[in-house]
Design an enzyme around this catalytic site. Structure first.
Site, PDB file in Angstrom:
ATOM      1  N   CYS A   1       0.820  -1.214   0.000  1.00 17.97           N
ATOM      2  CA  CYS A   1       0.000   0.000   0.000  1.00 17.97           C
ATOM      3  C   CYS A   1       0.851   1.260   0.000  1.00 17.97           C
ATOM      4  CB  CYS A   1      -0.979   0.003   1.174  1.00 17.97           C
ATOM      5  SG  CYS A   1      -0.208  -0.107   2.804  1.00 17.97           S
TER       6      CYS A   1
ATOM      7  N   HIS B   1      -1.950   1.301   7.370  1.00 18.79           N
ATOM      8  CA  HIS B   1      -2.281   1.269   5.937  1.00 18.79           C
ATOM      9  C   HIS B   1      -2.036   2.643   5.333  1.00 18.79           C
ATOM     10  CE1 HIS B   1      -4.240   0.126   2.241  1.00 18.79           C
ATOM     11  NE2 HIS B   1      -5.100   1.119   2.349  1.00 18.79           N
TER      12      HIS B   1
END
Length: 285
Positions: A53, A244
């Site tokens: 990510c 994330h």
């Protein structure tokens, strides 16, 4: 101490300011386009095959950097590249070309992922007084806004254990940073993680859509140096060890999009400006 970016067309081995010139010029300054050639919506999203990510978010921010995208879309690099092994710029050129011309689809950036271990991050030599930079890291522990953090960045710091390199005499002095030559693309990194523990600093740090860099330069009495925000990289989580990453980018049609791996969704500017930003990307305007 001043921070400098080389931007003249002729690059000597060492500039007049004492900084090392680049080994290669990708494009002359007069050919660099800071605006998009055409207007279109956001391109492809990116699959996250194995905790990529952060890579995806940075790659999207680079893809929507107007001068870089314009150069890569022109195909100028690949037409003249003589690299026999893997060339990261050729890989980026192919990726950006595909990503921007492939709306409403999702890509797996395998070529970029496989090419990364072969790249070199060497920054070259610097002088005692000048340092070339690609981004500015801002301490946000005591800052409620990016402008406050920039003020802290250029504020002189008193040194009590200083010893002069010429006379070898101890004494008190001060040092400070200013920006000697403004870059065309400015990246501001907010120090959101504590160095030893990795704990995240989650306080709100306001950042503007438009930024004047002039007050933080060596020549503060000149014309405004205006920058416009075009990408924001965000970390969601409590520490640098987990969480994330996703980003917000401004497409060539002037609209903002949230790009979260495979997901690409339009959003408003008010949403963009309310994030716990980790990296901020600005372009001269």
């Amino acid at each position: 101490m001043a921070v400098v970016v080389n931007s003249s067309r002729r690059f000597p081995a060492v500039t007049a300011e004492g900084t090392a010139g680049p080994e290669r010029i990708l494009s002359p300054p007069e050919k660099i386009c800071l605006e998009w050639w055409q207007s279109q919506a956001a391109g492809a999203g990116l699959y996250n095959p194995a905790n990529t990510c952060f890579l995806n978010s940075v790659l999207q921010c680079l893809t929507y950097t107007p001068p870089l995208a314009s150069y890569l879309l022109s195909g100028e690099h690949s037409r003249s590249c003589a690299e026999r092994d893997i060339c990261m710029l050729c890989v980026m050129e192919a990726h950006v070309s595909t990503a921007l011309r492939c709306s409403a689809c999702v890509l797996l950036p395998l070529a970029v992922i496989h090419a990364l271990p072969l790249t070199c991050g060497s920054c070259g030599a610097v002088s005692d007084s000048y340092e070339a930079f690609l981004d500015v890291l801002l301490d946000i522990q005591a800052a409620s806004s990016v402008t406050t953090a920039l003020q802290d960045f250029v504020r002189p710091e008193c040194l009590t254990d200083f010893r002069c390199s010429k006379c070898d005499e101890p004494g008190a002095t001060s040092k400070g940073f200013t920006i000697q030559q403004a870059p065309r693309v400015l990246t501001l990194g907010l120090k959101r993680f504590e160095y030893l523990t990795g704990r995240k600093l989650s306080q709100v740090v306001k950042y503007p859509e438009h930024l004047d860099l002039r007050p933080y330069t060596s020549q503060t009495d000149g014309e405004p140096l205006r920058y416009a925000l075009y990408a924001v990289l965000v970390h969601r989580g409590d520490s640098s060890w987990a969480g994330h990453y996703f980003c917000y980018t401004k497409a060539s049609n002037g609209l903002w999009y949230k790009m979260d791996d495979a997901s690409v969704k339009p959003c408003g500017l008010d949403t963009v400006l309310r994030q716990q930003a980790y990296l901020l990307f600005y372009v001269r305007c």
